[in-house]
Design a protein around this motif. Structure first.
Motif, mmCIF file in Angstrom:
data_model
loop_
_atom_site.group_PDB
_atom_site.id
_atom_site.type_symbol
_atom_site.label_atom_id
_atom_site.label_comp_id
_atom_site.label_asym_id
_atom_site.label_seq_id
_atom_site.Cartn_x
_atom_site.Cartn_y
_atom_site.Cartn_z
ATOM 1 N N GLN A 47 0.803 -1.215 0.000
ATOM 2 C CA GLN A 47 0.000 0.000 0.000
ATOM 3 C C GLN A 47 0.840 1.272 0.000
ATOM 4 N N ASN A 48 2.162 1.149 0.009
ATOM 5 C CA ASN A 48 3.011 2.345 0.037
ATOM 6 C C ASN A 48 4.198 2.119 -0.899
ATOM 7 N N VAL A 49 3.911 2.137 -2.201
ATOM 8 C CA VAL A 49 4.944 1.789 -3.171
ATOM 9 C C VAL A 49 5.060 2.854 -4.261
ATOM 10 N N LYS A 50 6.175 2.764 -4.982
ATOM 11 C CA LYS A 50 6.332 3.543 -6.207
ATOM 12 C C LYS A 50 6.967 2.628 -7.246
ATOM 13 N N ILE A 51 6.712 2.939 -8.515
ATOM 14 C CA ILE A 51 7.242 2.127 -9.609
ATOM 15 C C ILE A 51 8.043 3.016 -10.546
ATOM 16 N N SER A 52 9.175 2.513 -10.968
ATOM 17 C CA SER A 52 10.049 3.262 -11.865
ATOM 18 C C SER A 52 10.316 2.434 -13.119
ATOM 19 N N ILE A 53 10.198 3.106 -14.280
ATOM 20 C CA ILE A 53 10.479 2.442 -15.554
ATOM 21 C C ILE A 53 11.720 3.083 -16.163
ATOM 22 N N ASN A 54 12.706 2.252 -16.494
ATOM 23 C CA ASN A 54 13.889 2.750 -17.194
ATOM 24 C C ASN A 54 13.499 3.063 -18.638
ATOM 25 N N ARG A 55 13.613 4.318 -19.015
ATOM 26 C CA ARG A 55 13.093 4.761 -20.305
ATOM 27 C C ARG A 55 13.997 4.402 -21.485
ATOM 28 N N GLU A 56 15.091 3.708 -21.208
ATOM 29 C CA GLU A 56 15.972 3.224 -22.269
ATOM 30 C C GLU A 56 15.877 1.714 -22.423
ATOM 31 N N SER A 57 15.980 1.004 -21.280
ATOM 32 C CA SER A 57 15.977 -0.461 -21.328
ATOM 33 C C SER A 57 14.591 -1.066 -21.139
ATOM 34 N N GLY A 58 13.685 -0.309 -20.514
ATOM 35 C CA GLY A 58 12.343 -0.821 -20.261
ATOM 36 C C GLY A 58 12.234 -1.610 -18.970
ATOM 37 N N GLU A 59 13.310 -1.684 -18.191
ATOM 38 C CA GLU A 59 13.271 -2.429 -16.927
ATOM 39 C C GLU A 59 12.324 -1.745 -15.942
ATOM 40 N N ILE A 60 11.599 -2.586 -15.185
ATOM 41 C CA ILE A 60 10.627 -2.075 -14.209
ATOM 42 C C ILE A 60 11.078 -2.458 -12.810
ATOM 43 N N HIS A 61 11.034 -1.482 -11.917
ATOM 44 C CA HIS A 61 11.383 -1.735 -10.520
ATOM 45 C C HIS A 61 10.275 -1.225 -9.623
ATOM 46 N N VAL A 62 9.886 -2.060 -8.645
ATOM 47 C CA VAL A 62 8.863 -1.695 -7.667
ATOM 48 C C VAL A 62 9.553 -1.474 -6.328
ATOM 49 N N TYR A 63 9.258 -0.340 -5.697
ATOM 50 C CA TYR A 63 9.905 0.000 -4.428
ATOM 51 C C TYR A 63 8.847 0.258 -3.356
ATOM 52 N N ALA A 64 9.089 -0.351 -2.184
ATOM 53 C CA ALA A 64 8.289 -0.021 -1.002
ATOM 54 C C ALA A 64 8.955 1.186 -0.345
ATOM 55 N N GLN A 65 8.180 2.190 -0.018
ATOM 56 C CA GLN A 65 8.729 3.415 0.568
ATOM 57 C C GLN A 65 8.465 3.446 2.068
ATOM 58 N N LYS A 66 9.561 3.681 2.825
ATOM 59 C CA LYS A 66 9.444 3.724 4.287
ATOM 60 C C LYS A 66 10.153 4.959 4.838
ATOM 61 N N VAL A 67 9.620 5.451 5.944
ATOM 62 C CA VAL A 67 10.187 6.629 6.607
ATOM 63 C C VAL A 67 11.195 6.180 7.652
ATOM 64 N N VAL A 68 12.339 6.843 7.678
ATOM 65 C CA VAL A 68 13.387 6.526 8.664
ATOM 66 C C VAL A 68 13.006 7.127 10.014
ATOM 67 N N VAL A 69 12.986 6.270 11.070
ATOM 68 C CA VAL A 69 12.622 6.729 12.420
ATOM 69 C C VAL A 69 13.611 6.165 13.435
ATOM 70 N N ASP A 70 13.622 6.771 14.619
ATOM 71 C CA ASP A 70 14.492 6.260 15.703
ATOM 72 C C ASP A 70 13.938 4.954 16.257
ATOM 73 N N GLU A 71 12.602 4.914 16.410
ATOM 74 C CA GLU A 71 11.967 3.716 16.949
ATOM 75 C C GLU A 71 10.783 3.340 16.064
ATOM 76 N N VAL A 72 10.748 2.081 15.616
ATOM 77 C CA VAL A 72 9.721 1.632 14.669
ATOM 78 C C VAL A 72 8.453 1.220 15.408
ATOM 79 N N TYR A 73 7.310 1.843 14.979
ATOM 80 C CA TYR A 73 5.995 1.470 15.512
ATOM 81 C C TYR A 73 5.137 0.783 14.445
ATOM 82 N N ASP A 74 5.437 1.088 13.188
ATOM 83 C CA ASP A 74 4.682 0.501 12.077
ATOM 84 C C ASP A 74 5.674 -0.012 11.038
ATOM 85 N N GLU A 75 5.835 -1.344 10.977
ATOM 86 C CA GLU A 75 6.831 -1.927 10.080
ATOM 87 C C GLU A 75 6.479 -1.758 8.603
#
Length: 385
Positions: A47-75
């Motif tokens: 539910q918290n992702v971004k997708i990037s397409i390489n506009r030369e090779s066409g490779e697709i990468h899916v990334y989960a985005q997370k916020v850096v915190v001192d103490e984790v409450y929501d993994e």
């Protein structure tokens, strides 16, 4: 997706005039939605992702985005500073970290989705291109071919699109036969969900103006100006013209050699009568000209009420008024003045009546004076006695 697919995409971008960044961004957004729908149950970070397409090779990468915190409450949405440092020593608290979570079979899903998005974008782009093309021609003249009639509407082909002639935009003396070519005035171009919708007219005064611009080079070049037009489509029009060059006769330029220019316009408008009027700064002169072909004897104008009192010879009255009042009605629309027309004999009769009433008022006043004097004399005699 592969390099061939990317190459095909870029070729489409070039041919269809679609913005490349917008196309790829749209595909990426669509893939995000597809990923969330298909992989939410398998991956808690879906539910918290971004997708990037390489506009030369066409490779697709899916990334989960997370916020850096001192103490984790929501993994699902957070990552500890320690783990983030392991990925990149430069990471700090509140930074966003991208963790790749690309599924093995996502390329096939992505390619199918990309095809759908591209097809949709191509259709939208083509609709927008056509809309922009016709929008630039709004309030201009265009040639159309009659296609069909349906429920009072007349449909015409204008090249890439169909146009609509509504009931109020149709001339009463025209039949609109299939495959007949007509000059039309574009009244409005709308951008709807189904594409551009074009409303055209045969009755609009703008059609007369554009036809004169086509036929008269002096108007097209700006030497002669069209100041105003009044029209009752299919019957008669009046057009007021003015020359910016003293050596150019505006009426003669519009009529053309042997009347050929104005005759071409009359033919296009199915023998609609056209009165060409010389415009003037002087309201009285302009209104007198507008009542052509009638000859005006005098014109009294009131600037405050924008009204004029016109006098013509008795034998010119019916001509000035016109059949069913058409001539004076068109003259009033052309000049934007209220016009009251009287014949010479009517004016003389009115003047005589006014003079008679004035004389009667003077007589009444004189009788009152005599009566007053008589009363004064009577009172004087009584005092003397």
């Amino acid at each position: 997706m592969n390099e061939e697919f990317i190459g095909a995409l870029k070729e489409i971008v070039k041919e269809k005039g679609i913005c490349e960044d917008l196309l790829f961004t749209t595909i990426e957004d669509a893939m995000v939605a597809a990923y969330k729908k298909n992989y939410a149950n398998l991956n808690t970070s879906a539910q918290n992702v971004k997708i990037s397409i390489n506009r030369e090779s066409g490779e697709i990468h899916v990334y989960a985005q997370k916020v850096v915190v001192d103490e984790v409450y929501d993994e699902v949405t957070e990552i500890s500073l320690e783990e983030a440092k392991e990925l990149n020593p430069k990471n700090e608290v509140d930074d966003i970290v991208d963790l790749e979570v690309t599924p093995k079979n996502f390329g096939r899903v992505a390619a199918q989705l990309a095809k759908q998005v591209v097809t949709q974008r191509i259709k939208e782009a083509e609709r927008n291109i056509i809309y922009d093309e016709y929008k630039q021609q709004e309030f201009d003249i265009i040639t159309g071919t009659i296609l069909r009639k349906d429920k009072g509407m007349v449909f015409v082909t204008l090249g890439k699109l169909e146009g609509i002639i509504g009931p109020n935009e149709q001339m009463s003396n025209e039949e609109y036969k299939f495959n007949e070519k007509l000059k039309l005035y574009i009244v409005e171009v709308k951008n709807t969900s189904k594409g551009a919708q074009i409303h055209v007219s045969r009755t609009h005064p703008g059609l007369v103006k554009r036809l004169f611009e086509l036929e008269v080079p002096e108007i097209f070049n700006g030497v002669v100006e069209i100041k105003s037009i009044s029209r009752e489509a299919g019957s008669r029009s009046k057009i007021a013209v003015y020359s910016n060059d003293e050596e150019v006769d505006p009426m003669g330029a519009c009529v053309g050699p042997k009347g050929v220019r104005v005759q071409n316009i009359v033919n296009e408008l199915r023998n609609e009568k056209i009165d060409i009027i010389k415009w003037s700064k002087d309201p009285g002169e302009f209104i007198s000209n507008a009542l052509s072909p009638a000859k005006v004897l005098s014109a009294e104008v009131d600037e405050n009420t924008k009204s004029a009192r016109i006098v013509v010879d008795d034998n010119q009255l019916s001509l000035a008024i016109g059949k069913e009042g058409q001539n004076v009605r068109l003259a009033a629309k052309l000049t934007n003045w209220k016009i009251d027309i009287k014949s010479k004999s009517q004016k003389e009769a009115l003047d005589a009546e006014e003079e008679r009433l004035l004389n009667n008022e003077d007589l009444v006043i004189d009788e009152e004076v005599v009566t007053d004097l008589s009363e004064i004399e009577s009172q004087s005699e009584e005092i003397e006695e």
